[in-house]
Design a protein around this motif. Sequence first.
Motif, PDB file in Angstrom:
ATOM      1  N   PRO A 117     -26.168   6.821  12.256  1.00  0.00           N
ATOM      2  CA  PRO A 117     -26.137   7.589  10.999  1.00  0.00           C
ATOM      3  C   PRO A 117     -24.782   8.255  10.785  1.00  0.00           C
ATOM      4  O   PRO A 117     -24.192   8.818  11.713  1.00  0.00           O
ATOM      5  CB  PRO A 117     -27.252   8.610  11.193  1.00  0.00           C
ATOM      6  N   TYR A 118     -24.306   8.172   9.553  1.00  0.00           N
ATOM      7  CA  TYR A 118     -23.031   8.737   9.112  1.00  0.00           C
ATOM      8  C   TYR A 118     -21.799   8.022   9.696  1.00  0.00           C
ATOM      9  O   TYR A 118     -20.680   8.269   9.272  1.00  0.00           O
ATOM     10  CB  TYR A 118     -22.932  10.240   9.455  1.00  0.00           C
ATOM     11  N   ALA A 119     -22.021   7.164  10.671  1.00  0.00           N
ATOM     12  CA  ALA A 119     -20.897   6.393  11.210  1.00  0.00           C
ATOM     13  C   ALA A 119     -20.973   4.933  10.770  1.00  0.00           C
ATOM     14  O   ALA A 119     -19.972   4.217  10.765  1.00  0.00           O
ATOM     15  CB  ALA A 119     -20.885   6.470  12.732  1.00  0.00           C
ATOM     16  N   ARG A 124     -17.844   4.685  22.333  1.00  0.00           N
ATOM     17  CA  ARG A 124     -17.789   6.145  22.188  1.00  0.00           C
ATOM     18  C   ARG A 124     -16.634   6.556  21.276  1.00  0.00           C
ATOM     19  O   ARG A 124     -16.788   7.386  20.373  1.00  0.00           O
ATOM     20  CB  ARG A 124     -17.617   6.786  23.567  1.00  0.00           C
ATOM     21  N   ARG A 125     -15.476   5.944  21.494  1.00  0.00           N
ATOM     22  CA  ARG A 125     -14.308   6.285  20.695  1.00  0.00           C
ATOM     23  C   ARG A 125     -14.500   5.899  19.224  1.00  0.00           C
ATOM     24  O   ARG A 125     -14.128   6.652  18.309  1.00  0.00           O
ATOM     25  CB  ARG A 125     -13.075   5.599  21.277  1.00  0.00           C
ATOM     26  N   LEU A 126     -15.087   4.703  18.976  1.00  0.00           N
ATOM     27  CA  LEU A 126     -15.309   4.253  17.600  1.00  0.00           C
ATOM     28  C   LEU A 126     -16.257   5.193  16.854  1.00  0.00           C
ATOM     29  O   LEU A 126     -16.024   5.551  15.680  1.00  0.00           O
ATOM     30  CB  LEU A 126     -15.876   2.833  17.596  1.00  0.00           C
ATOM     31  N   ILE A 127     -17.335   5.622  17.520  1.00  0.00           N
ATOM     32  CA  ILE A 127     -18.287   6.539  16.870  1.00  0.00           C
ATOM     33  C   ILE A 127     -17.633   7.884  16.593  1.00  0.00           C
ATOM     34  O   ILE A 127     -17.795   8.465  15.496  1.00  0.00           O
ATOM     35  CB  ILE A 127     -19.537   6.709  17.749  1.00  0.00           C
ATOM     36  N   ARG A 148     -15.382   7.698  13.522  1.00  0.00           N
ATOM     37  CA  ARG A 148     -16.121   7.637  12.259  1.00  0.00           C
ATOM     38  C   ARG A 148     -16.722   9.011  11.906  1.00  0.00           C
ATOM     39  O   ARG A 148     -16.626   9.460  10.754  1.00  0.00           O
ATOM     40  CB  ARG A 148     -17.245   6.610  12.360  1.00  0.00           C
ATOM     41  N   LEU A 149     -17.315   9.667  12.890  1.00  0.00           N
ATOM     42  CA  LEU A 149     -17.925  10.977  12.622  1.00  0.00           C
ATOM     43  C   LEU A 149     -16.875  12.055  12.413  1.00  0.00           C
ATOM     44  O   LEU A 149     -17.116  13.063  11.734  1.00  0.00           O
ATOM     45  CB  LEU A 149     -18.850  11.378  13.784  1.00  0.00           C
ATOM     46  N   GLY A 150     -15.707  11.867  12.981  1.00  0.00           N
ATOM     47  CA  GLY A 150     -14.644  12.868  12.868  1.00  0.00           C
ATOM     48  C   GLY A 150     -14.177  13.080  11.446  1.00  0.00           C
ATOM     49  O   GLY A 150     -13.573  14.116  11.134  1.00  0.00           O
ATOM     50  N   ASP A 151     -14.431  12.137  10.546  1.00  0.00           N
ATOM     51  CA  ASP A 151     -14.055  12.307   9.143  1.00  0.00           C
ATOM     52  C   ASP A 151     -15.010  13.247   8.418  1.00  0.00           C
ATOM     53  O   ASP A 151     -14.707  13.700   7.297  1.00  0.00           O
ATOM     54  CB  ASP A 151     -14.068  10.935   8.434  1.00  0.00           C
ATOM     55  N   GLN A 152     -16.165  13.545   9.063  1.00  0.00           N
ATOM     56  CA  GLN A 152     -17.175  14.343   8.367  1.00  0.00           C
ATOM     57  C   GLN A 152     -17.562  15.615   9.116  1.00  0.00           C
ATOM     58  O   GLN A 152     -18.154  16.523   8.520  1.00  0.00           O
ATOM     59  CB  GLN A 152     -18.443  13.490   8.156  1.00  0.00           C
ATOM     60  N   PRO A 174     -16.156  15.904  16.883  1.00  0.00           N
ATOM     61  CA  PRO A 174     -17.437  15.595  17.527  1.00  0.00           C
ATOM     62  C   PRO A 174     -17.195  14.996  18.925  1.00  0.00           C
ATOM     63  O   PRO A 174     -16.219  14.279  19.158  1.00  0.00           O
ATOM     64  CB  PRO A 174     -18.073  14.587  16.590  1.00  0.00           C
ATOM     65  N   GLN A 175     -18.084  15.294  19.842  1.00  0.00           N
ATOM     66  CA  GLN A 175     -18.019  14.751  21.193  1.00  0.00           C
ATOM     67  C   GLN A 175     -19.178  13.765  21.367  1.00  0.00           C
ATOM     68  O   GLN A 175     -20.324  14.085  21.029  1.00  0.00           O
ATOM     69  CB  GLN A 175     -18.117  15.860  22.229  1.00  0.00           C
TER      70      GLN A 175
END
Length: 378
Positions: A127-129, A143-146, A149-153, A157-158
């Motif tokens: 979700p969201y990614a 882990r890095r890809l997720i 993607r989440l870091g834009d929102q 995030p860890q």
Amino acid sequence: MTILTRRRLLAGATATLASGALAGCGLPRSGPNRSEIFAGSVLREGDSFILVVDDRVNAIAGVTPALAFSQGFAGAGVLGSDTINPGDVLSITVFENVDDGLLVPTGQNATILDEVQVDGSGFIFVPYAGRIRAGGNTPETIRRLIAERLGDQTPDPQVQVARIAGDGSTVSVVGGVGAQGVYPIERPTRTLSAMIARAGGIAIEPDIAQVTLVRGSHRGTIWFEDLFQNPAADVALRGGDRIFVEEDSRSFTALGATGAQSLVPFESQTISAIEAIAQVGGLSTTSADPTGVFVFRNEPEAIARALTGIPDLVGTQRVVYVLDLTRPNGMFYARDFAIRDEDTVYVTEAPFVQFDKLISAITGTLATVDTAASIGSG
């Protein structure tokens, strides 16, 4: 029985045996003689090329088929310590540093996305990614890809990713190893030699051990010793690879006036004519003709053309190689002549052997006739 009758019987037996010997039949022997083999030449009444071995012949005929991996195997890069495959099930934990996070419930600092299965195309949905490429990637890459993607929102995030079901990247190792089985590709076992060591090492004679790697519809085979002598042969593994360790299956046939007549397996990667003769006990000291050592072989078209100088030969050709050990350098030529799979090594009997057999047969017959004559006169 009168003396005249006895003499007639003796003369008749002698003449019969002598004529049989001169005709080349009637007495036992181990195979054809030199003259009969040479009669099979294309220059006479046969269909074989008869070639006397020298340095030129050795240079052309001494080709030993090489074993090596194709570029598809040799060019494959080393995998990471763990690779996710379609069908694996992942557990994804997301930590957020805000009170009102995208995925983390209010009052908590993390959320767990359990049992996220990698689909047949190698993707997962977060979700969201959105859709994330998981198949072929390590958990760290996922882990890095997720996180990106989440870091834009959500800020910083860890993410943690772990496989909770699925075999991961494994290979099977069977044959002449210490412990056959299915083994995971881990950091210490990402190459062929390391995986064989993990399976207990080679359990057969290393000199004749061959290693076959099967990947999908592709297959490659090398000598076990090449894994250490040639670093490029120690290829990287992939999930689903199959490794077979087997003894060399090549053999040659030894016939004629040798210490033994049998089908002989190869005991090393290469065997010379001298070594082949030694393996069967050498030449018989009572019957072998050292000028009549022959090797019978079917040669491929290209080698046959080079040997004979006939450019229009088509297809596999029958070739008989002649090794005269009494010639100057004859022993060296035999030492340099390479025996190949399915060769027939044949040693003719010395000419005097048939003469000795004839004399023995005549002597035995004379004694039999004399005994019969004595009984008849008694």
